[in-house]
Design an enzyme around this catalytic site. Structure first.
Site, PDB file in Angstrom:
ATOM      1  N   GLY A   1     -18.522   7.507  -2.393  1.00 44.86           N
ATOM      2  CA  GLY A   1     -17.443   7.702  -3.361  1.00 44.86           C
ATOM      3  C   GLY A   1     -17.572   6.621  -4.429  1.00 44.86           C
ATOM      4  O   GLY A   1     -18.681   6.197  -4.773  1.00 44.86           O
ATOM      5  N   ASN A   2     -16.439   6.148  -4.937  1.00 45.84           N
ATOM      6  CA  ASN A   2     -16.466   5.128  -5.996  1.00 45.84           C
ATOM      7  C   ASN A   2     -17.223   3.876  -5.534  1.00 45.84           C
ATOM      8  O   ASN A   2     -18.178   3.439  -6.181  1.00 45.84           O
ATOM      9  CB  ASN A   2     -15.029   4.794  -6.403  1.00 45.84           C
ATOM     10  CG  ASN A   2     -14.970   3.665  -7.430  1.00 45.84           C
ATOM     11  OD1 ASN A   2     -15.154   2.503  -7.101  1.00 45.84           O
ATOM     12  ND2 ASN A   2     -14.749   4.000  -8.684  1.00 45.84           N
ATOM     13  N   ALA A   3     -16.840   3.317  -4.379  1.00 41.37           N
ATOM     14  CA  ALA A   3     -17.442   2.051  -3.939  1.00 41.37           C
ATOM     15  C   ALA A   3     -18.916   2.236  -3.562  1.00 41.37           C
ATOM     16  O   ALA A   3     -19.791   1.505  -4.053  1.00 41.37           O
ATOM     17  CB  ALA A   3     -16.646   1.478  -2.770  1.00 41.37           C
ATOM     18  N   GLY A   4     -19.210   3.205  -2.709  1.00 40.72           N
ATOM     19  CA  GLY A   4     -20.590   3.411  -2.249  1.00 40.72           C
ATOM     20  C   GLY A   4     -21.518   3.826  -3.374  1.00 40.72           C
ATOM     21  O   GLY A   4     -22.677   3.386  -3.436  1.00 40.72           O
TER      22      GLY A   4
ATOM     23  N   GLY B   1     -21.024   6.349   2.913  1.00 41.91           N
ATOM     24  CA  GLY B   1     -19.932   6.613   1.970  1.00 41.91           C
ATOM     25  C   GLY B   1     -20.476   6.599   0.553  1.00 41.91           C
ATOM     26  O   GLY B   1     -21.167   5.648   0.160  1.00 41.91           O
TER      27      GLY B   1
ATOM     28  N   LYS C   1       0.850  -1.198   0.000  1.00 43.64           N
ATOM     29  CA  LYS C   1       0.000   0.000   0.000  1.00 43.64           C
ATOM     30  C   LYS C   1       0.875   1.232   0.000  1.00 43.64           C
ATOM     31  O   LYS C   1       2.028   1.192   0.456  1.00 43.64           O
ATOM     32  CB  LYS C   1      -0.870   0.019   1.258  1.00 43.64           C
ATOM     33  CG  LYS C   1      -2.144   0.832   1.111  1.00 43.64           C
ATOM     34  CD  LYS C   1      -3.185   0.012   0.382  1.00 43.64           C
ATOM     35  CE  LYS C   1      -4.522   0.661   0.298  1.00 43.64           C
ATOM     36  NZ  LYS C   1      -5.540  -0.313  -0.146  1.00 43.64           N
TER      37      LYS C   1
END
Ligand code: GLU
Length: 420
Positions: A224-227, A222, A110
């Protein structure tokens, strides 16, 4: 070594506690335990960047290779004002278990840069992205360590990074990084892969728990991209009703169900979900405690803690974020009978399609989106079932079971290499 000290919500202490708990279940020898508890390599870099106002600012970044027994390390790069080395270490450890659980020939890594993209111009963002890659270029490469997007980084950032690395080594090296735009060696299906993979595991979990997803309700923390993708995919794949959503500015709800299309448009226009037509406002705490079948955690670490875990009414928790639930909260949720799909299983769709991207880059031959979905579904479903069976076999929660499956494979690879 059996009782691990309090974690204080420090992500790396939490990651180490989880490893240690798993090592106890497996009865691992000290040598294996020691290796698993510590990062193999880490790099701390500083680099100057010319800002638009003519000043030069020094930025700090990290890259951690946590464990590479199973192959080159793999994992995203976060741009965040509160980034710390312990967060990056924890996330790198979780990437190791994620890749292992999905049986990818990869280790875990990471990276992070301390910066706030919301306060940067596009050109400043580009200069930081390129400068960070120059700083870590000796430690990455298609056969060494392959970064990807994560919190506040996106395909455009990956494109600049791939370009910078390619000019350093003097050849086209798209395989150095994944999550790239399609025109630059990106994979079809990478954009929504994290959420889509999570939805495949949700489908399996709903079958196990006995929930009909067509009649079910969902709340998402959330956006963003995932949510964001989780909301539209839950609606389109299963017909699930989205009751509430929140982002870093606050939350909105609607008992009749939120129109995801409208909400996405509103977020694009105003940069927040707040005040979307037909919704009422609510706080993050209210959202977590809502009466719903499914709770999706798609924000940051330490969202569900010992303070709010007993207020959760959802029957299934979908952990699209990394590390959203503390170990103390895990115990409470397990006792309440909540079925948690643990982060490094649930959100593994992103890295799985990243792996497909690496394969396609190496072969210079690209698959279509349908094929990616099929391959992703097969891998996610298989991993979910392995974790479920292990949780039943050992009578442990899903997270501990995921650790058992993942760590056993890493330990086997370390033994075969002769490390232990
Ligand atoms: N950042 C994503 C994760 O946490 C994706 C990593 C990758 O694609 O390498 O899983």
């Amino acid at each position: 070594m059996s009782g691990y000290p309090a974690t204080d919500h420090n992500p790396f202490r939490i990651a180490q506690k989880q490893i240690n708990d798993c090592a106890n279940i497996l009865g691992l020898e000290l040598s294996a335990r020691e290796i698993l508890l510590h990062p193999r390599r880490e790099f701390h870099v500083t680099f100057p960047v010319h800002m638009d106002d003519g000043t030069v600012r020094l930025f700090k970044g990290y890259r951690v290779h946590y464990n590479d027994a199973k192959g080159p390390t793999k994992g995203g790069i976060r741009f965040h004002p509160e980034e710390t080395i312990d967060t990056v270490r924890a996330l790198a450890a979780w990437m190791t278990w994620k890749c292992s659980l999905l049986d990818l020939p990869l280790g875990g890594g990471k990276g992070g840069v301390i910066c706030n993209p919301k306060e940067l111009s596009l050109r400043e963002l580009e200069r930081i992205s390129r400068a960070y890659i120059r700083a870590i270029s000796p430690f990455i490469g298609p056969e060494k360590d392959v970064p990807a997007p994560d919190v506040y980084t996106n395909p455009q950032v990956m494109a600049w990074m791939a370009d910078e690395y390619s000019s350093i080594v003097g050849t086209h090296q798209f395989g150095v990084i994944t999550g790239k735009p399609l025109q630059l060696g990106g994979s079809p299906g990478r954009g929504d892969a994290t959420a889509r993979g999570g939805m495949y595991t949700l489908r399996e979990a709903a079958r196990e728990v006995g929930i009909d997803l067509k009649q079910a309700t969902m709340v998402i923390q959330g956006f963003g991209n995932a949510g964001g993708y989780a909301a539209s995919l839950a609606e389109s794949m299963f017909g699930t009703k989205i009751l509430a959503v929140c982002d870093s500015s606050g939350g909105v709800c609607c008992q009749k169900g939120i129109c995801v299309f409208d909400l996405q448009q509103h977020k694009r226009q105003t940069s927040s979900v707040l005040y979307c037509h037909g919704t009422e406002c609510l706080t993050n705490d209210e959202l977590l405690a809502m009466d719903t079948d499914i709770l999706v955690l798609a924000a940051l670490e330490n969202t569900v803690t010992e303070k709010n875990a007993d207020k959760i009414k959802a029957k299934i928790i979908v952990e699209l974020a990394n590390g959203p639930t503390t170990p103390e909260a895990d115990e409470i949720l397990y006792d309440k009978g909540v079925h948690v799909i643990p982060d490094f299983l649930c959100n593994a769709g992103g890295v799985t399609v990243s792996y497909f991207e690496m394969v396609q880059n190496a072969y210079m031959y690209y698959w279509d989106e349908e094929e990616i979905h099929r391959k992703l579904d097969a891998k996610m479903t298989r991993a979910y079932r392995e974790v479920l069976e292990t949780s039943k076999k050992y009578n442990i929660n899903m997270r501990k079971a995921a650790y058992v499956v993942a760590i056993e494979r890493v330990v086997e690879a370390m033994k075969l290499r002769g490390w232990i």
